[in-house]
Each structure stands twice: as structure tokens, then as C-alpha cells.
Design a protein around this motif. Sequence first.
Motif, PDB file in Angstrom:
ATOM      1  N   LEU A   8      30.160  40.035  52.725  1.00  0.00           N
ATOM      2  CA  LEU A   8      31.455  39.410  53.676  1.00  0.00           C
ATOM      3  C   LEU A   8      31.287  37.859  53.344  1.00  0.00           C
ATOM      4  N   VAL A   9      30.365  37.189  53.747  1.00  0.00           N
ATOM      5  CA  VAL A   9      30.278  35.629  53.693  1.00  0.00           C
ATOM      6  C   VAL A   9      30.693  35.169  52.396  1.00  0.00           C
ATOM      7  N   ALA A  10      30.112  35.888  51.076  1.00  0.00           N
ATOM      8  CA  ALA A  10      30.311  35.363  50.075  1.00  0.00           C
ATOM      9  C   ALA A  10      31.945  35.808  49.466  1.00  0.00           C
ATOM     10  N   SER A  11      32.277  36.928  49.988  1.00  0.00           N
ATOM     11  CA  SER A  11      33.773  37.119  49.799  1.00  0.00           C
ATOM     12  C   SER A  11      34.678  36.349  50.349  1.00  0.00           C
ATOM     13  N   VAL A  12      34.465  36.120  51.623  1.00  0.00           N
ATOM     14  CA  VAL A  12      35.353  35.065  52.260  1.00  0.00           C
ATOM     15  C   VAL A  12      35.271  33.693  51.888  1.00  0.00           C
ATOM     16  N   VAL A  13      34.332  33.213  51.722  1.00  0.00           N
ATOM     17  CA  VAL A  13      33.990  32.079  51.072  1.00  0.00           C
ATOM     18  C   VAL A  13      34.789  31.619  49.657  1.00  0.00           C
ATOM     19  N   PHE A  14      34.061  32.301  48.834  1.00  0.00           N
ATOM     20  CA  PHE A  14      34.703  32.206  47.440  1.00  0.00           C
ATOM     21  C   PHE A  14      36.017  32.943  47.197  1.00  0.00           C
ATOM     22  N   GLY A  15      36.441  33.884  47.914  1.00  0.00           N
ATOM     23  CA  GLY A  15      37.848  34.148  47.884  1.00  0.00           C
ATOM     24  C   GLY A  15      38.876  33.276  48.310  1.00  0.00           C
ATOM     25  N   LEU A  16      38.208  32.552  49.417  1.00  0.00           N
ATOM     26  CA  LEU A  16      39.113  31.514  49.819  1.00  0.00           C
ATOM     27  C   LEU A  16      39.275  30.458  49.154  1.00  0.00           C
ATOM     28  N   ALA A  17      38.159  29.988  48.263  1.00  0.00           N
ATOM     29  CA  ALA A  17      38.060  29.117  47.441  1.00  0.00           C
ATOM     30  C   ALA A  17      39.079  29.355  46.215  1.00  0.00           C
ATOM     31  N   CYS A  18      39.200  30.512  45.699  1.00  0.00           N
ATOM     32  CA  CYS A  18      39.765  31.001  44.502  1.00  0.00           C
ATOM     33  C   CYS A  18      41.096  31.292  44.871  1.00  0.00           C
ATOM     34  N   ALA A  19      41.745  31.534  46.098  1.00  0.00           N
ATOM     35  CA  ALA A  19      42.996  31.535  46.604  1.00  0.00           C
ATOM     36  C   ALA A  19      43.530  30.138  46.820  1.00  0.00           C
ATOM     37  N   VAL A  20      42.935  29.305  47.185  1.00  0.00           N
ATOM     38  CA  VAL A  20      43.341  27.903  47.389  1.00  0.00           C
ATOM     39  C   VAL A  20      43.518  27.162  45.742  1.00  0.00           C
ATOM     40  N   ALA A  21      42.715  27.550  44.940  1.00  0.00           N
ATOM     41  CA  ALA A  21      42.948  27.127  43.375  1.00  0.00           C
ATOM     42  C   ALA A  21      43.883  27.640  42.735  1.00  0.00           C
ATOM     43  N   LEU A  22      44.082  29.019  42.958  1.00  0.00           N
ATOM     44  CA  LEU A  22      45.246  29.624  42.407  1.00  0.00           C
ATOM     45  C   LEU A  22      46.539  29.517  42.998  1.00  0.00           C
ATOM     46  N   ASP A  23      46.553  28.931  44.324  1.00  0.00           N
ATOM     47  CA  ASP A  23      48.072  28.543  44.679  1.00  0.00           C
ATOM     48  C   ASP A  23      48.546  27.203  44.275  1.00  0.00           C
ATOM     49  N   GLN A  24      47.599  26.672  43.524  1.00  0.00           N
ATOM     50  CA  GLN A  24      48.086  25.411  42.901  1.00  0.00           C
ATOM     51  C   GLN A  24      48.978  25.735  41.639  1.00  0.00           C
ATOM     52  N   SER A  25      49.891  24.784  41.235  1.00  0.00           N
ATOM     53  CA  SER A  25      50.481  24.773  39.823  1.00  0.00           C
ATOM     54  C   SER A  25      49.716  24.267  38.946  1.00  0.00           C
ATOM     55  N   PHE A  26      49.359  24.898  37.575  1.00  0.00           N
ATOM     56  CA  PHE A  26      48.727  24.460  36.522  1.00  0.00           C
ATOM     57  C   PHE A  26      49.097  25.396  35.407  1.00  0.00           C
ATOM     58  N   GLY A  53      48.586  28.173  32.584  1.00  0.00           N
ATOM     59  CA  GLY A  53      47.803  29.146  32.532  1.00  0.00           C
ATOM     60  C   GLY A  53      47.624  30.022  33.978  1.00  0.00           C
ATOM     61  N   GLN A  54      48.347  29.604  34.774  1.00  0.00           N
ATOM     62  CA  GLN A  54      48.295  29.997  36.259  1.00  0.00           C
ATOM     63  C   GLN A  54      48.225  31.663  36.571  1.00  0.00           C
ATOM     64  N   GLY A  55      49.246  32.275  35.691  1.00  0.00           N
ATOM     65  CA  GLY A  55      49.367  33.682  35.659  1.00  0.00           C
ATOM     66  C   GLY A  55      48.291  34.429  35.397  1.00  0.00           C
ATOM     67  N   ILE A  56      47.620  33.917  34.033  1.00  0.00           N
ATOM     68  CA  ILE A  56      46.403  34.614  33.290  1.00  0.00           C
ATOM     69  C   ILE A  56      45.333  34.268  34.166  1.00  0.00           C
ATOM     70  N   ALA A  57      45.295  33.190  34.924  1.00  0.00           N
ATOM     71  CA  ALA A  57      44.047  32.843  35.793  1.00  0.00           C
ATOM     72  C   ALA A  57      44.168  33.955  36.857  1.00  0.00           C
ATOM     73  N   ARG A  58      45.161  34.054  37.589  1.00  0.00           N
ATOM     74  CA  ARG A  58      45.261  35.036  38.601  1.00  0.00           C
ATOM     75  C   ARG A  58      44.985  36.177  38.088  1.00  0.00           C
ATOM     76  N   LEU A  59      45.377  36.946  36.977  1.00  0.00           N
ATOM     77  CA  LEU A  59      45.159  38.260  36.280  1.00  0.00           C
ATOM     78  C   LEU A  59      43.586  38.277  36.247  1.00  0.00           C
ATOM     79  N   LEU A  60      42.761  37.248  35.579  1.00  0.00           N
ATOM     80  CA  LEU A  60      41.418  37.101  35.426  1.00  0.00           C
ATOM     81  C   LEU A  60      40.569  37.164  36.528  1.00  0.00           C
ATOM     82  N   CYS A  61      41.271  36.569  37.541  1.00  0.00           N
ATOM     83  CA  CYS A  61      40.393  36.473  38.920  1.00  0.00           C
ATOM     84  C   CYS A  61      40.329  37.720  39.599  1.00  0.00           C
TER      85      CYS A  61
END
Length: 298
Positions: free
Chosen positions: A88-106, A108-116
Motif C-alpha cells: 500500500l505504501v509503495a503503491s500510493v507513493v510511486f503511484g502518486l509520483a507516476c501520476a504527477v509525472a504523467l500529468d505533464q506534457s512531454f 511520447g506522453q501517450g506511450i509512457a502512460r500506456l507502458l506505465c
Amino acid sequence: MPPPPPGPKDGLGPAVSTRPLLAPAVGLLLVWSIVPLVLTLWFSVQRYNLLDSSVGGFVGWGNYAFLFSDPNLGNALLNTVLLVGGVLVASVVFGLACAVALDQSFPGQGIARLLCIAPFFVMPTVSALIWKNLLMHPVNGLFAYVSRSLGLPVIDWFAQWPLFSVGIIVAWQWIPFATLILLTSLQSLDRDQIEAARMDGARGLRLFAFITLPHLARSITIVVMIETIFLLSVFAEILVTTAGGPGNASTTLPFLIYKTALLDYDVGGASAGGVLAIVLANIVAFFLVRTIAHNLDR
């Protein structure tokens, strides 16, 4: 006087009950859930051995007494709490970090979201085999190759850190789920509110702590509730990788029930363990639902 119910002359026709339409689905749901529960309760007070059909009869609380006197039960409960809490701790911490990163525009964003998000759709048995044979294997695994290349000692993950290794595999599967929920919630955040906070001087961690994180509080609670219910029944990853070992180092409550039923052939004792698991799961679900309801009322 209350107005009369609408009739045919009102153009709405007579009221039609929807209960007969719901009856098949509700009946199937009751059979699907109630029958296994009743059988589990029945076998939990019976002496039932898979190898000897002559062994039988009502034993009352005997199976429960045997279960609570089993020295492996405390270790299994502790491992269950550690595994669920760690994931649970790993899911919330890393999931939050991934969500914040994927919310940015860069690019290959669509491919990154799919792979994540992709690991969430991999079957638990398949992911356990991949981690066991391709990544964590002490001879042929990728981690062992990297360690030897850097001159570091090779770690036999499932022998030295069995429960931690299982937790890594399970977390790898559930981080994408947390990422998906939190990313969806993050995209509903009012951008005007963020711009107003930036105009007031909020930047970086202050903006995240006082604007983003409070907005995600409900979503984090939902992630914790859903994942907790599923993580309490983690089984395939343990069976494929460690089989509960070495010894009982990675044996959780579901795996202890499996060993009691299909390795010790004691269906009665395993059913008593199943009833204990049901009670614990309902206690956890009760407090989580109350927490979510409290958050939704604010």
C-alpha cells in the motif's frame, strides 16, 4: 390531498415494478456468495480429511482451537500485515509520483502512460514467473548480471529477502492501478486554482502539499480501500516464487489456509482459517468504508 398516481390518461402508463428484472442477477449473486460462505462455516465445525473419508463428525470449536494454537498463525498474520502495508505504501507513493509525472506534457506522453499502466493487466502468475526467472534469479537474472558487472555481491532474493521480494512483485502490479486512479483525479484539478496559487507565490513542494495533495485525498483513500481488499488475498505470487518459504518466512494467511487444506489435507482447519480471514477482511473493509464516507462528507 396528495395527487393521484399517474395513469394511462396521463401518457405515462401504469407503474411497472423492476424487481422481477433484478431477481435473476440478485439470485445469482446470492448463490455465488452465500453458498460458499455457508459451506465454509459448516466445514469449520466438522472434522473432514481429504485422505480418509472415515474421519468425520462434528467437532464444534475444535478446529478454531487448533487454528489459534498453531504457532504458524501469528507469523502468517504478521506477514500478511507487512505485505499489505508495504505494498500500500509503495503503491500510493510511486503511484502518486507516476501520476504527477504523467500529468505533464512531454513527447511520447501517450506511450509512457500506456507502458506505465500495462503491468496491471499482466496475470499474477505470469508476472511472478517473469520476476523469478528473468529478473531475480541468482544465476541468470538481470539483477544478478548487473551486480556481477558492478563487482557487487549477488543477492538470492527469494532465499534472503522472500517476503520483500514478493512485495516488490505485488507492488509492481498494483502501482499502475494507483497511478490510473490518481492521474484521473489529478486531471480534474482546476487549473485556475493552480495558476492563482502560483500568482500568490506557491511553488514546487508548497504547491503540491497545499493544493494537489488535498485534492487527491479522496482518491488516495479509495485506492487504499480497493487495494487492501485485494491484497488480503494475495496467493499466486507466493505459490510461484517462494511457496511460503524458506520455512514460513513468506507464508501469509491465505497461503496458510492453502497449506492446511491441500498439503495437510485438513479441510476443517482450513475452513476455520477461511472464516478468520473473512472476519478480518470485513473489519478492515468496515473501517475503510467509514473513512471514505467521512472524507466524502467533508
